[in-house]
Design a protein around this motif. Sequence first.
Motif, PDB file in Angstrom:
ATOM      1  N   ILE A   1      83.021 -22.942 -42.778  1.00  0.00           N
ATOM      2  CA  ILE A   1      84.022 -22.870 -43.840  1.00  0.00           C
ATOM      3  C   ILE A   1      83.310 -22.594 -45.152  1.00  0.00           C
ATOM      4  O   ILE A   1      82.305 -23.236 -45.460  1.00  0.00           O
ATOM      5  N   CYS A   2      83.804 -21.636 -45.915  1.00  0.00           N
ATOM      6  CA  CYS A   2      83.219 -21.339 -47.215  1.00  0.00           C
ATOM      7  C   CYS A   2      83.677 -22.358 -48.243  1.00  0.00           C
ATOM      8  O   CYS A   2      84.835 -22.765 -48.259  1.00  0.00           O
ATOM      9  N   VAL A   3      82.733 -22.749 -49.109  1.00  0.00           N
ATOM     10  CA  VAL A   3      83.095 -23.656 -50.194  1.00  0.00           C
ATOM     11  C   VAL A   3      83.671 -22.820 -51.321  1.00  0.00           C
ATOM     12  O   VAL A   3      83.008 -22.493 -52.292  1.00  0.00           O
ATOM     13  N   ASN A   4      84.907 -22.416 -51.156  1.00  0.00           N
ATOM     14  CA  ASN A   4      85.646 -21.695 -52.173  1.00  0.00           C
ATOM     15  C   ASN A   4      87.120 -22.034 -51.978  1.00  0.00           C
ATOM     16  O   ASN A   4      87.481 -22.844 -51.124  1.00  0.00           O
ATOM     17  N   GLU A   5      87.976 -21.439 -52.778  1.00  0.00           N
ATOM     18  CA  GLU A   5      89.397 -21.779 -52.701  1.00  0.00           C
ATOM     19  C   GLU A   5      89.982 -21.460 -51.324  1.00  0.00           C
ATOM     20  O   GLU A   5      90.852 -22.172 -50.825  1.00  0.00           O
ATOM     21  N   GLN A   6      89.499 -20.390 -50.697  1.00  0.00           N
ATOM     22  CA  GLN A   6      90.006 -20.034 -49.376  1.00  0.00           C
ATOM     23  C   GLN A   6      89.651 -21.118 -48.350  1.00  0.00           C
ATOM     24  O   GLN A   6      90.462 -21.454 -47.480  1.00  0.00           O
ATOM     25  N   GLY A   7      88.428 -21.653 -48.465  1.00  0.00           N
ATOM     26  CA  GLY A   7      88.018 -22.718 -47.555  1.00  0.00           C
ATOM     27  C   GLY A   7      88.849 -23.975 -47.733  1.00  0.00           C
ATOM     28  O   GLY A   7      89.264 -24.617 -46.769  1.00  0.00           O
ATOM     29  N   VAL A   8      89.107 -24.335 -48.996  1.00  0.00           N
ATOM     30  CA  VAL A   8      89.943 -25.502 -49.294  1.00  0.00           C
ATOM     31  C   VAL A   8      91.343 -25.302 -48.718  1.00  0.00           C
ATOM     32  O   VAL A   8      91.903 -26.193 -48.065  1.00  0.00           O
ATOM     33  N   ASN A   9      91.913 -24.126 -48.953  1.00  0.00           N
ATOM     34  CA  ASN A   9      93.266 -23.849 -48.468  1.00  0.00           C
ATOM     35  C   ASN A   9      93.336 -23.866 -46.941  1.00  0.00           C
ATOM     36  O   ASN A   9      94.343 -24.275 -46.359  1.00  0.00           O
ATOM     37  N   ALA A  10      92.247 -23.432 -46.284  1.00  0.00           N
ATOM     38  CA  ALA A  10      92.230 -23.423 -44.815  1.00  0.00           C
ATOM     39  C   ALA A  10      92.379 -24.840 -44.271  1.00  0.00           C
ATOM     40  O   ALA A  10      93.135 -25.081 -43.321  1.00  0.00           O
ATOM     41  N   PHE A  11      91.666 -25.801 -44.876  1.00  0.00           N
ATOM     42  CA  PHE A  11      91.777 -27.194 -44.441  1.00  0.00           C
ATOM     43  C   PHE A  11      93.185 -27.732 -44.707  1.00  0.00           C
ATOM     44  O   PHE A  11      93.775 -28.421 -43.876  1.00  0.00           O
ATOM     45  N   ARG A  12      93.726 -27.432 -45.887  1.00  0.00           N
ATOM     46  CA  ARG A  12      95.050 -27.954 -46.237  1.00  0.00           C
ATOM     47  C   ARG A  12      96.130 -27.379 -45.306  1.00  0.00           C
ATOM     48  O   ARG A  12      97.053 -28.093 -44.889  1.00  0.00           O
ATOM     49  N   ILE A  13      96.022 -26.088 -44.979  1.00  0.00           N
ATOM     50  CA  ILE A  13      97.000 -25.461 -44.093  1.00  0.00           C
ATOM     51  C   ILE A  13      96.953 -26.103 -42.707  1.00  0.00           C
ATOM     52  O   ILE A  13      97.987 -26.389 -42.095  1.00  0.00           O
ATOM     53  N   GLU A  14      95.733 -26.336 -42.193  1.00  0.00           N
ATOM     54  CA  GLU A  14      95.608 -26.956 -40.879  1.00  0.00           C
ATOM     55  C   GLU A  14      96.181 -28.366 -40.889  1.00  0.00           C
ATOM     56  O   GLU A  14      96.849 -28.790 -39.933  1.00  0.00           O
ATOM     57  N   ALA A  15      95.935 -29.123 -41.976  1.00  0.00           N
ATOM     58  CA  ALA A  15      96.451 -30.488 -42.086  1.00  0.00           C
ATOM     59  C   ALA A  15      97.972 -30.498 -42.044  1.00  0.00           C
ATOM     60  O   ALA A  15      98.600 -31.279 -41.313  1.00  0.00           O
ATOM     61  N   ARG A  16      98.577 -29.613 -42.813  1.00  0.00           N
ATOM     62  CA  ARG A  16     100.047 -29.588 -42.873  1.00  0.00           C
ATOM     63  C   ARG A  16     100.652 -29.059 -41.583  1.00  0.00           C
ATOM     64  O   ARG A  16     101.740 -29.474 -41.181  1.00  0.00           O
ATOM     65  N   SER A  17      99.947 -28.148 -40.911  1.00  0.00           N
ATOM     66  CA  SER A  17     100.447 -27.617 -39.642  1.00  0.00           C
ATOM     67  C   SER A  17     100.478 -28.714 -38.583  1.00  0.00           C
ATOM     68  O   SER A  17     101.428 -28.800 -37.784  1.00  0.00           O
ATOM     69  N   LEU A  18      99.447 -29.566 -38.567  1.00  0.00           N
ATOM     70  CA  LEU A  18      99.422 -30.669 -37.618  1.00  0.00           C
ATOM     71  C   LEU A  18     100.603 -31.606 -37.839  1.00  0.00           C
ATOM     72  O   LEU A  18     101.309 -31.973 -36.893  1.00  0.00           O
ATOM     73  N   GLN A  19     100.809 -31.998 -39.104  1.00  0.00           N
ATOM     74  CA  GLN A  19     101.896 -32.919 -39.411  1.00  0.00           C
ATOM     75  C   GLN A  19     103.255 -32.283 -39.131  1.00  0.00           C
ATOM     76  O   GLN A  19     104.173 -32.937 -38.624  1.00  0.00           O
ATOM     77  N   PHE A  20     103.391 -30.995 -39.439  1.00  0.00           N
ATOM     78  CA  PHE A  20     104.656 -30.295 -39.191  1.00  0.00           C
ATOM     79  C   PHE A  20     104.966 -30.260 -37.698  1.00  0.00           C
ATOM     80  O   PHE A  20     106.116 -30.447 -37.289  1.00  0.00           O
ATOM     81  N   SER A  21     103.949 -30.020 -36.868  1.00  0.00           N
ATOM     82  CA  SER A  21     104.170 -29.919 -35.426  1.00  0.00           C
ATOM     83  C   SER A  21     104.709 -31.224 -34.858  1.00  0.00           C
ATOM     84  O   SER A  21     105.650 -31.223 -34.052  1.00  0.00           O
ATOM     85  N   VAL A  22     104.120 -32.347 -35.279  1.00  0.00           N
ATOM     86  CA  VAL A  22     104.588 -33.643 -34.800  1.00  0.00           C
ATOM     87  C   VAL A  22     106.017 -33.900 -35.264  1.00  0.00           C
ATOM     88  O   VAL A  22     106.878 -34.330 -34.484  1.00  0.00           O
ATOM     89  N   ASN A  23     106.281 -33.644 -36.540  1.00  0.00           N
ATOM     90  CA  ASN A  23     107.628 -33.856 -37.078  1.00  0.00           C
ATOM     91  C   ASN A  23     108.652 -32.971 -36.384  1.00  0.00           C
ATOM     92  O   ASN A  23     109.803 -33.372 -36.171  1.00  0.00           O
TER      93      ASN A  23
ATOM     94  N   GLN B   1     103.066 -42.655 -30.487  1.00  0.00           N
ATOM     95  CA  GLN B   1     101.679 -43.073 -30.297  1.00  0.00           C
ATOM     96  C   GLN B   1     100.710 -42.012 -30.813  1.00  0.00           C
ATOM     97  O   GLN B   1      99.688 -42.318 -31.419  1.00  0.00           O
ATOM     98  N   VAL B   2     101.058 -40.755 -30.558  1.00  0.00           N
ATOM     99  CA  VAL B   2     100.171 -39.650 -30.936  1.00  0.00           C
ATOM    100  C   VAL B   2     100.228 -39.370 -32.430  1.00  0.00           C
ATOM    101  O   VAL B   2      99.222 -38.997 -33.043  1.00  0.00           O
ATOM    102  N   SER B   3     101.406 -39.580 -33.042  1.00  0.00           N
ATOM    103  CA  SER B   3     101.594 -39.171 -34.433  1.00  0.00           C
ATOM    104  C   SER B   3     100.620 -39.850 -35.381  1.00  0.00           C
ATOM    105  O   SER B   3     100.150 -39.244 -36.342  1.00  0.00           O
ATOM    106  N   ASN B   4     100.272 -41.110 -35.115  1.00  0.00           N
ATOM    107  CA  ASN B   4      99.336 -41.804 -36.003  1.00  0.00           C
ATOM    108  C   ASN B   4      97.965 -41.137 -35.968  1.00  0.00           C
ATOM    109  O   ASN B   4      97.345 -40.920 -37.015  1.00  0.00           O
ATOM    110  N   ALA B   5      97.505 -40.810 -34.751  1.00  0.00           N
ATOM    111  CA  ALA B   5      96.202 -40.147 -34.635  1.00  0.00           C
ATOM    112  C   ALA B   5      96.230 -38.773 -35.293  1.00  0.00           C
ATOM    113  O   ALA B   5      95.275 -38.375 -35.975  1.00  0.00           O
ATOM    114  N   VAL B   6      97.324 -38.042 -35.107  1.00  0.00           N
ATOM    115  CA  VAL B   6      97.456 -36.716 -35.717  1.00  0.00           C
ATOM    116  C   VAL B   6      97.440 -36.840 -37.237  1.00  0.00           C
ATOM    117  O   VAL B   6      96.774 -36.055 -37.933  1.00  0.00           O
TER     118      VAL B   6
END
Length: 287
Positions: free
Chosen positions: A3-25, A65-70
């Motif tokens: 992952i590059c330490v730039n805005e694109q790298g930061v956004n990549a982590f944030r997108i993955e985080a929100r995608s995980l939470q969205f999938s569970v919801n 049970q899974v949602s907490n880990a996600v």
Amino acid sequence: MHICVNEQGVNAFRIEARSLQFSVNEIISLTKRLQTISDQYMGTLGPHKESLDGALEQIMFHISQVSNAVNQVAELLEEIADAYNDVITNNRFTENHVVGGSSNRGGISGGNEASAVSTGDASTFDGMATGKLQNGDSLIKGDNYEKFISDYYRSEESSYESLSDSYVTEIVAPSQIEGIHLGDTEVQDPNVFWGMHSSSKDFFIETASQIPAVKEALARGQSLDEIKQDPILGTCATLYFDPRNMPRVEKNNGYYSFEGDGRHRIIAARELGFDIPVRVIGVRHYN
């Protein structure tokens, strides 16, 4: 993964985080919809309704049970994104410096740290006193900061009891929570802190201001699910009172240690003087 330490790298982590939470919801939402449909067609499903209801209950149980880990993985990705954002803000690396596996937190290694110019009193954050660990990390001081620091450096004298498999919740004063970390730039400029997650201090203060009203609604017998649907109280009920979203803490030696999720909410509630629900994920016992 690199992952590059730039805005694109930061956004990549944030997108993955929100995608995980969205999938569970999304799975929870679809399952609840099926439960509603099952109830609506009770008369036509006949003997199959019981088996369908059982299957849907099993799905809800396992996803809970899974949602907490996600959520924990998503929160870790957000924390890494915050750390990278701090690196960028402090200009610690060139824009496209690539980081990979590392023993350092967040996978950040190498590079020369640039000296930052303080724009405010480095010993306070939005009027709250701060302190530093020996490694230089800044912390918000609570009511038991000195005891926390003493215990922090003698953890080998304690034993840990995990409660992570259960939802143990307590109502606590935010000033009883120690160990809330701040990045260098966050201490120097609180706007950097409040601007995380594309939000603002006004949002968090407004949300926290509804805490007494949510408590009153619960005391009147309203269910949390009902309050979460309220156009005024819903956000507060979801962020502060849903056990899945509560700040996680460790019950310690007469105080609580912050363990993740909710720095902004804790500080906003503390500024307004409101006690908040927390999820206790463990207890530390000292010899």
